[in-house]
Design an enzyme around this catalytic site. Structure first.
Site, short mmCIF file in Angstrom:
data_model
loop_
_atom_site.label_atom_id
_atom_site.label_comp_id
_atom_site.label_asym_id
_atom_site.label_seq_id
_atom_site.Cartn_x
_atom_site.Cartn_y
_atom_site.Cartn_z
CB ILE A 125 -0.96 0.01 1.21
CG1 ILE A 125 -0.17 -0.10 2.52
CG2 ILE A 125 -1.98 -1.09 1.10
CD1 ILE A 125 -1.05 -0.01 3.77
N GLY A 126 2.18 1.15 0.01
CA GLY A 126 3.02 2.34 0.00
C GLY A 126 4.48 1.99 -0.18
N GLY A 158 12.04 1.97 2.15
CA GLY A 158 11.08 1.06 2.75
C GLY A 158 9.83 0.85 1.93
CG LEU A 159 8.91 -1.90 -0.17
CD1 LEU A 159 9.02 -3.33 -0.68
CD2 LEU A 159 8.53 -0.96 -1.30
CB VAL A 160 3.70 0.81 3.73
CG1 VAL A 160 2.62 0.65 4.79
CG2 VAL A 160 4.71 1.87 4.14
CE LYS A 167 8.23 3.96 7.11
NZ LYS A 167 8.16 5.36 7.65
CG ASP A 193 7.89 14.60 5.32
OD1 ASP A 193 7.67 15.48 4.47
OD2 ASP A 193 7.96 13.38 5.05
#
Length: 502
Positions: free
Chosen positions: A16-17, A22-24, A39, A186
């Site tokens: 989903i991200g 990194g990846l989610v 995450k 951020d």
């Protein structure tokens, strides 16, 4: 590629991200069926080794994502798509020193988020799983972010009260972070998640810091939302009289987050960004704004009220920007966001409604919040109506007192007049009729009447009294006739016509 892979008791369902390192993933706990987000933060050493081994660079986001997916897939495949990893104690992460965090930079984000996640509008970490190539962070899952809701779903177009709710929740979460010495750095719609009840949750502390002042020559965050003093290219310019390259280390960090909130408020109300970058030499719109902030009213359909608040947020000098508490108070009190349309009228949120039903209730529906706001307006209307009723009752009492005084005065004047021996009665029209005796025995009418032209208002409806008096008049007339006839019999002798017939 990674669907149906198992990570302890979590089954991966979809990606989903993605980010630089990194990846989610969306996962489901096979024991409880509860949804989570995982995450995956790759360790920099493993990433550098992977890039060097394959002779690749990480300049392209698509290329980075593909490489991360490939590396993670091979890692799962080597364990037959089932990983059983140790869980790191969360309290031990909070105890890490600054030197230890410097040696383990991917744990800095986790430590900062753990420190502030007690707030109801910050995403919570539940587990941290450690492996040789990456750290897996198990967090709350929400199916949409603020960017998608604003741009794709147009979710806030007709809901001024929803804009206030989400924005104030975000302000409250960020204020909580600042009070604990954590600065996000951020803030953008992609890092704000929404649940099904439209509650906001701040996430992604990957660029956050504990430093109260900006580090020289450091530029972090998205250019759309970055404050001018944070942009690297501003180091050779002046910002409202402050030469940034000379005193960058003395500029506050927290006010940069407040600037980002101002851009998000514009996103929520206008569905657009005012400029691409807050840099006078690289963005013409921002240059015009720096010279004259009235440009905002020309390029955005904002109301005068919202313009006033935005000018306090988007101060070029970070020291003169509005503080968080004042910002929350002023946004709560706004009555309009735009000059025209559904956002031209916005309900005011009292401090009681805000504290009770926005910050403390995570399961609040928008309809409930609208109901609370409507109840508040209804209570004000009821109070106004009650006040009007009380004023009317007081006026009626004063009028009654005046009438009683006038009636008493009139009665005293009537009592002072001499009483007459002449009997009187009242006609159906309220006028008084007086009767006088005459000495004319030859006249069959022994009573004459004279009419008083002035009506007696207090007894104008007393019709029965007039009828009773008329009956008494007729009876008296008959008796007098009988006496007259008896008197003539005694003087003139009996009248045969008068005597009864035996």
């Amino acid at each position: 590629m990674l669907s149906d892979c198992l990570l302890n008791n979590f089954r991966i369902t979809a990606q989903i991200g993605s980010g630089a390192y990194g990846l989610v993933f969306h996962v489901v706990d096979i024991l409880t069926s509860r949804e989570y987000a995982v995450k995956t933060v790759f360790k920099s050493s493993s990433m550098d080794e992977f890039y060097n081994k394959n002779g690749l660079n990480n300049n392209s986001q698509v290329a980075r994502t593909t490489l991360l997916q490939t590396q993670l897939y091979h890692f799962f495949k080597s364990f037959q798509k089932k990983l059983f990893l140790p869980s790191v104690d969360l309290d031990s992460i909070l105890q890490l020193t600054e030197n230890e965090l410097n040696r383990l930079p991917h744990y800095r984000e986790i430590a900062f988020q753990l420190r502030v996640q007690s707030h109801g509008n910050i995403v919570k970490i539940h587990q941290v799983l450690e492996s040789s190539i990456a750290t897996f962070i198990v967090m709350d899952y929400y199916d949409r972010d603020l960017f998608t809701s604003i741009v794709d779903d147009k979710h806030f177009v007709n809901h001024g009260i929803l804009i206030k709710k989400v924005f104030l929740q975000l302000c409250s979460a960020l204020d909580h972070c600042h009070r604990l010495g954590i600065y996000h750095c951020d803030i953008k719609p992609e890092n704000v998640l929404l649940d099904r009840n439209d509650n906001a949750y701040l996430c992604d502390f990957g660029l956050s810091t504990k430093s109260k002042y900006l580090a020289p020559n450091v530029c972090v965050g998205s250019s759309y939302y970055m404050a001018p003093e944070r942009i690297l290219y501003c180091l050779n310019t002046t910002t409202n009289g402050i030469h940034v390259d000379e005193c960058c280390s003395s500029l506050p960090t927290d006010t940069g987050d407040i600037w980002s909130l101002g851009i998000i408020l514009i996103n929520l109300t206008c569905i657009r960004n005012p400029w691409l970058k807050a840099h006078q030499k690289e963005d013409n719109t921002f240059q015009h704004f720096a010279n004259d902030n009235n440009v905002l009213k020309k390029i955005l359909p904002i109301s005068d009220e919202l313009f006033t608040v935005l000018t306090k947020i988007l101060q070029l000098n970070p020291y003169t920007r509005i503080d968080m508490k004042t910002l929350m108070s002023e946004v709560s009190s706004l009555t309009s966001f735009t000059r025209e349309g559904p956002l031209s009228q916005v309900p005011i949120l009292s401090s009681e409604v805000y504290m009770t039903h926005i910050i403390r209730n995570e399961n609040l529906f928008l309809s409930d919040l609208s109901h609370f706001s409507a109840d508040q307006e209804q209570q004000q209307q009821q109070q106004q109506q009650q006040q009007q009723v009380q004023e009317q009752e007081q006026e009626q009492k004063q009028e009654q007192i005046q009438n009683q005084e006038q009636a008493q005065q009139q009665q005293e004047e009537e009592d002072a007049e001499p009483e007459s021996d002449i009997p009187s009665t009242y006609n159906s029209d309220g006028s008084m009729e007086k009767y006088e005796y005459t000495n004319n025995h030859n006249n069959s009418t022994f009573l004459t009447s004279s009419m008083d032209s002035t009506p007696y208002q207090s007894d104008i409806d007393d019709v029965s009294a007039s009828k009773d008096c008329k009956f008494q008049q007729d009876t008296l007339r008959n008796r007098l006739l009988c006496l007259q006839m008896n008197f003539s019999t005694l003087t003139d002798g009996p009248n045969e016509k008068w005597l009864p017939d035996y």
